[in-house]
Design a protein around this motif. Sequence first.
Motif, short mmCIF file in Angstrom:
data_model
loop_
_atom_site.label_atom_id
_atom_site.label_comp_id
_atom_site.label_asym_id
_atom_site.label_seq_id
_atom_site.Cartn_x
_atom_site.Cartn_y
_atom_site.Cartn_z
N PHE A 227 0.84 -1.21 0.00
CA PHE A 227 0.00 0.00 0.00
C PHE A 227 0.87 1.25 0.00
N ALA A 228 1.90 1.27 0.82
CA ALA A 228 2.78 2.43 0.91
C ALA A 228 3.51 2.65 -0.41
N ILE A 229 3.97 1.58 -1.04
CA ILE A 229 4.68 1.69 -2.31
C ILE A 229 3.76 2.24 -3.40
N PHE A 230 2.54 1.70 -3.47
CA PHE A 230 1.59 2.17 -4.48
C PHE A 230 1.25 3.64 -4.26
N THR A 231 1.04 4.01 -3.00
CA THR A 231 0.74 5.41 -2.67
C THR A 231 1.88 6.32 -3.09
N PHE A 232 3.11 5.91 -2.81
CA PHE A 232 4.28 6.72 -3.18
C PHE A 232 4.35 6.93 -4.69
N VAL A 233 4.15 5.88 -5.46
CA VAL A 233 4.25 5.98 -6.91
C VAL A 233 3.22 6.96 -7.46
N VAL A 234 1.97 6.81 -7.05
CA VAL A 234 0.90 7.64 -7.59
C VAL A 234 1.05 9.10 -7.15
N LEU A 235 1.28 9.31 -5.86
CA LEU A 235 1.28 10.68 -5.34
C LEU A 235 2.57 11.43 -5.63
N SER A 236 3.69 10.73 -5.70
CA SER A 236 4.94 11.42 -6.06
C SER A 236 4.87 11.91 -7.50
N SER A 237 4.27 11.10 -8.38
CA SER A 237 4.10 11.52 -9.77
C SER A 237 3.21 12.75 -9.85
#
Length: 265
Positions: A227-237
């Motif tokens: 969940f943390a990894i997916f969140t990072f990918v989407v929101l950092s972009s």
Amino acid sequence: MGDIFTAVFGSEAEEQYILQCMSYILIFMAGATFLTLLFENVPYGRYATSKYGFPVNVKLAWFVQELPAFVLPVFLVLKSSAAQLSETANRFLIAMYFCHYVHRSLVYPFLIRGGKPTPFFSFALAFVFCIYNGYLQIRHLSHFAEYPKDWVRHPWFIAGFVLWLLGWLVNVHSDHILRNLRKPGETGYKIPVGGMFEYVSGANFLGEIVEWSGFALAAHSIHSAAFAIFTFVVLSSRAVAHHKWYLAKFEDYPKSRKALIPFVF
């Protein structure tokens, strides 16, 4: 409740295996999403276009798409009789999850002022994700996750909780700043100021990334890490896209402000 899942999965061991597979699938999807977002912004808000489906009212979209992340976990918790629900660490982690989604699904949508409609495709993807991730996180925590009796005093849990709390506060405060940029009757975009926006363009995204990273550290599982990894990918972009957009739109945009990480990036 146990009979329902036994009928679906055959056994608890099989369900636990499926939950692990779902976690790895989410990590894989994070990688695929990262590659996709190199060429296309997440199509909602200022990046919304008609090619992603008919528009859905922004308040309605946020409410409906986030609601499964609250309702399904409530159902899972209320119907579960597993011993894990009596453990302090499990209860604490479940409460952390609900703290975010009570606000995100029942409070945040009704505070939105204006805002562009959400394309149906984005709305549908968010709705499916909230079902998927809500089941993944809360079913694991309420039925399978096992922690030492003193886990809430472990340095990893304490550090994770502190990060989660800081991230949640930054996220909520940054949303408040964004909502109040325009005075009644005003339209158009303005430069956000105050709070973490003094340092980064994506202060609200930074808050949520830190929040779920802390949750993952405290929960200490592949499920929360995914969940943390997916969140990072989407929101950092999205933070990077916002930063570039602000720089292009406003000549007086603070040049010292970074996209996501203060003083660094």
